[in-house]
Scaffold this motif. Structure first.
Motif, PDB file in Angstrom:
ATOM      1  N   LEU A  22     -11.962  -8.791  14.593  1.00 57.81           N
ATOM      2  CA  LEU A  22     -12.062  -7.473  15.218  1.00 57.81           C
ATOM      3  C   LEU A  22     -13.124  -7.421  16.312  1.00 57.81           C
ATOM      4  O   LEU A  22     -12.891  -6.860  17.375  1.00 57.81           O
ATOM      5  N   ARG A  23     -14.284  -7.998  16.090  1.00 62.35           N
ATOM      6  CA  ARG A  23     -15.358  -7.940  17.090  1.00 62.35           C
ATOM      7  C   ARG A  23     -14.902  -8.543  18.422  1.00 62.35           C
ATOM      8  O   ARG A  23     -15.123  -7.970  19.484  1.00 62.35           O
ATOM      9  N   ASP A  24     -14.243  -9.698  18.383  1.00 64.88           N
ATOM     10  CA  ASP A  24     -13.757 -10.329  19.621  1.00 64.88           C
ATOM     11  C   ASP A  24     -12.733  -9.445  20.316  1.00 64.88           C
ATOM     12  O   ASP A  24     -12.722  -9.331  21.542  1.00 64.88           O
ATOM     13  N   ALA A  25     -11.855  -8.819  19.539  1.00 64.11           N
ATOM     14  CA  ALA A  25     -10.843  -7.941  20.127  1.00 64.11           C
ATOM     15  C   ALA A  25     -11.498  -6.750  20.824  1.00 64.11           C
ATOM     16  O   ALA A  25     -11.126  -6.390  21.943  1.00 64.11           O
ATOM     17  N   VAL A  31      -8.762  -1.111  21.622  1.00 60.10           N
ATOM     18  CA  VAL A  31      -9.110   0.224  21.149  1.00 60.10           C
ATOM     19  C   VAL A  31      -8.661   0.342  19.698  1.00 60.10           C
ATOM     20  O   VAL A  31      -7.505   0.081  19.374  1.00 60.10           O
ATOM     21  N   VAL A  32      -9.582   0.758  18.842  1.00 63.01           N
ATOM     22  CA  VAL A  32      -9.302   0.891  17.412  1.00 63.01           C
ATOM     23  C   VAL A  32      -8.957   2.338  17.104  1.00 63.01           C
ATOM     24  O   VAL A  32      -9.671   3.264  17.489  1.00 63.01           O
ATOM     25  N   ILE A  33      -7.845   2.500  16.410  1.00 61.74           N
ATOM     26  CA  ILE A  33      -7.343   3.817  16.035  1.00 61.74           C
ATOM     27  C   ILE A  33      -7.365   3.935  14.518  1.00 61.74           C
ATOM     28  O   ILE A  33      -6.753   3.135  13.816  1.00 61.74           O
ATOM     29  N   ASP A  34      -8.062   4.935  14.008  1.00 62.03           N
ATOM     30  CA  ASP A  34      -8.118   5.208  12.569  1.00 62.03           C
ATOM     31  C   ASP A  34      -7.089   6.294  12.274  1.00 62.03           C
ATOM     32  O   ASP A  34      -7.253   7.438  12.684  1.00 62.03           O
ATOM     33  N   TRP A  80      -3.984  -1.895  21.173  1.00 63.76           N
ATOM     34  CA  TRP A  80      -4.272  -0.920  20.123  1.00 63.76           C
ATOM     35  C   TRP A  80      -4.385  -1.647  18.795  1.00 63.76           C
ATOM     36  O   TRP A  80      -3.514  -2.439  18.451  1.00 63.76           O
ATOM     37  N   ILE A  81      -5.429  -1.344  18.037  1.00 59.49           N
ATOM     38  CA  ILE A  81      -5.581  -1.879  16.684  1.00 59.49           C
ATOM     39  C   ILE A  81      -5.606  -0.689  15.740  1.00 59.49           C
ATOM     40  O   ILE A  81      -6.519   0.137  15.782  1.00 59.49           O
ATOM     41  N   VAL A  82      -4.584  -0.589  14.906  1.00 58.46           N
ATOM     42  CA  VAL A  82      -4.415   0.548  14.016  1.00 58.46           C
ATOM     43  C   VAL A  82      -5.022   0.211  12.654  1.00 58.46           C
ATOM     44  O   VAL A  82      -4.777  -0.868  12.107  1.00 58.46           O
ATOM     45  N   LEU A 100       7.845   1.309  20.943  1.00 61.25           N
ATOM     46  CA  LEU A 100       7.627   2.110  22.152  1.00 61.25           C
ATOM     47  C   LEU A 100       7.284   1.242  23.361  1.00 61.25           C
ATOM     48  O   LEU A 100       7.073   1.758  24.455  1.00 61.25           O
ATOM     49  N   GLY A 101       7.174  -0.067  23.153  1.00 66.10           N
ATOM     50  CA  GLY A 101       6.829  -0.967  24.242  1.00 66.10           C
ATOM     51  C   GLY A 101       5.340  -1.249  24.347  1.00 66.10           C
ATOM     52  O   GLY A 101       4.899  -1.892  25.293  1.00 66.10           O
ATOM     53  N   LEU A 102       4.580  -0.769  23.388  1.00 66.42           N
ATOM     54  CA  LEU A 102       3.139  -1.030  23.364  1.00 66.42           C
ATOM     55  C   LEU A 102       2.938  -2.375  22.658  1.00 66.42           C
ATOM     56  O   LEU A 102       2.527  -2.453  21.507  1.00 66.42           O
ATOM     57  N   HIS A 103       3.259  -3.438  23.391  1.00 62.80           N
ATOM     58  CA  HIS A 103       3.423  -4.765  22.806  1.00 62.80           C
ATOM     59  C   HIS A 103       2.131  -5.419  22.338  1.00 62.80           C
ATOM     60  O   HIS A 103       2.159  -6.410  21.613  1.00 62.80           O
ATOM     61  N   LYS A 104       0.977  -4.861  22.671  1.00 61.87           N
ATOM     62  CA  LYS A 104      -0.296  -5.415  22.201  1.00 61.87           C
ATOM     63  C   LYS A 104      -0.809  -4.688  20.959  1.00 61.87           C
ATOM     64  O   LYS A 104      -1.953  -4.835  20.571  1.00 61.87           O
ATOM     65  N   SER A 105       0.048  -3.918  20.318  1.00 61.19           N
ATOM     66  CA  SER A 105      -0.340  -3.174  19.123  1.00 61.19           C
ATOM     67  C   SER A 105      -0.349  -4.075  17.900  1.00 61.19           C
ATOM     68  O   SER A 105       0.512  -4.936  17.747  1.00 61.19           O
ATOM     69  N   THR A 106      -1.319  -3.851  17.045  1.00 59.96           N
ATOM     70  CA  THR A 106      -1.417  -4.578  15.785  1.00 59.96           C
ATOM     71  C   THR A 106      -2.144  -3.707  14.778  1.00 59.96           C
ATOM     72  O   THR A 106      -2.475  -2.555  15.063  1.00 59.96           O
ATOM     73  N   ASP A 107      -2.380  -4.279  13.601  1.00 58.70           N
ATOM     74  CA  ASP A 107      -3.167  -3.562  12.607  1.00 58.70           C
ATOM     75  C   ASP A 107      -4.156  -4.516  11.959  1.00 58.70           C
ATOM     76  O   ASP A 107      -4.166  -5.707  12.256  1.00 58.70           O
TER      77      ASP A 107
END
Length: 140
Positions: A22-25, A31-34, A80-82, A100-107
């Motif tokens: 997470l720190r490197d990301a 951006v981290v989303i809670d 985005w990191i969920v 939605l095409g937000l291809h860099k999304s992960t959790d």
């Protein structure tokens, strides 16, 4: 399809992140989303530097084509990191963002609880973009 199968299917579409990545990301601008509900954050604790966006409005806030998007949702290249409490709901949410095409999304594997157990709840507080965006959302 069962919920277990749905979760497995969702996780096949995302490259999940561990707490130690997470720190490197965040350093590269992620951006981290809670997505935990406010009541759950009140009981478990907040994640300083994360944007708190409840699950029911997540896609509306992050889709760059939405009239209800956040200012930071500028395009489909945002990483985005969920995060949820334990890393289950966040997998489903990240897979939805990918649709939605937000291809860099992960959790985050293990979610908030894994961060807390690893003693890394403060990992976001040093990232200027995390603090700036959290302040901007709080002002609305």
């Amino acid at each position: 399809m069962t919920i277990v199968e749905m979760l497995e299917s969702a996780r096949e579409t995302i490259d999940r992140m561990t707490v130690f990545e997470l720190r490197d990301a965040v350093d590269r601008g992620a951006v981290v989303i809670d997505i935990r509900p406010q009541a759950q954050r009140a009981v478990e604790g907040t994640l300083p530097g994360a944007l708190a966006i409840e699950r029911n409005v997540l896609e509306w806030r992050l889709d760059p084509t939405s009239d209800a998007r956040l200012a930071i949702a500028v395009d489909h290249e945002v990483e985005w990191i969920v995060i949820c409490s334990e890393g289950y709901t966040s997998s489903l949410a990240a897979a939805s963002l990918k649709l939605l095409g937000l291809h860099k999304s992960t959790d985050l594997v293990g979610g908030y609880q894994a961060l807390k157990s690893a003693g890394l709840l403060g990992v976001l507080t040093q990232a200027k973009h995390c603090v700036r965006e959290a302040e901007a959302v709080a002002a609305h």
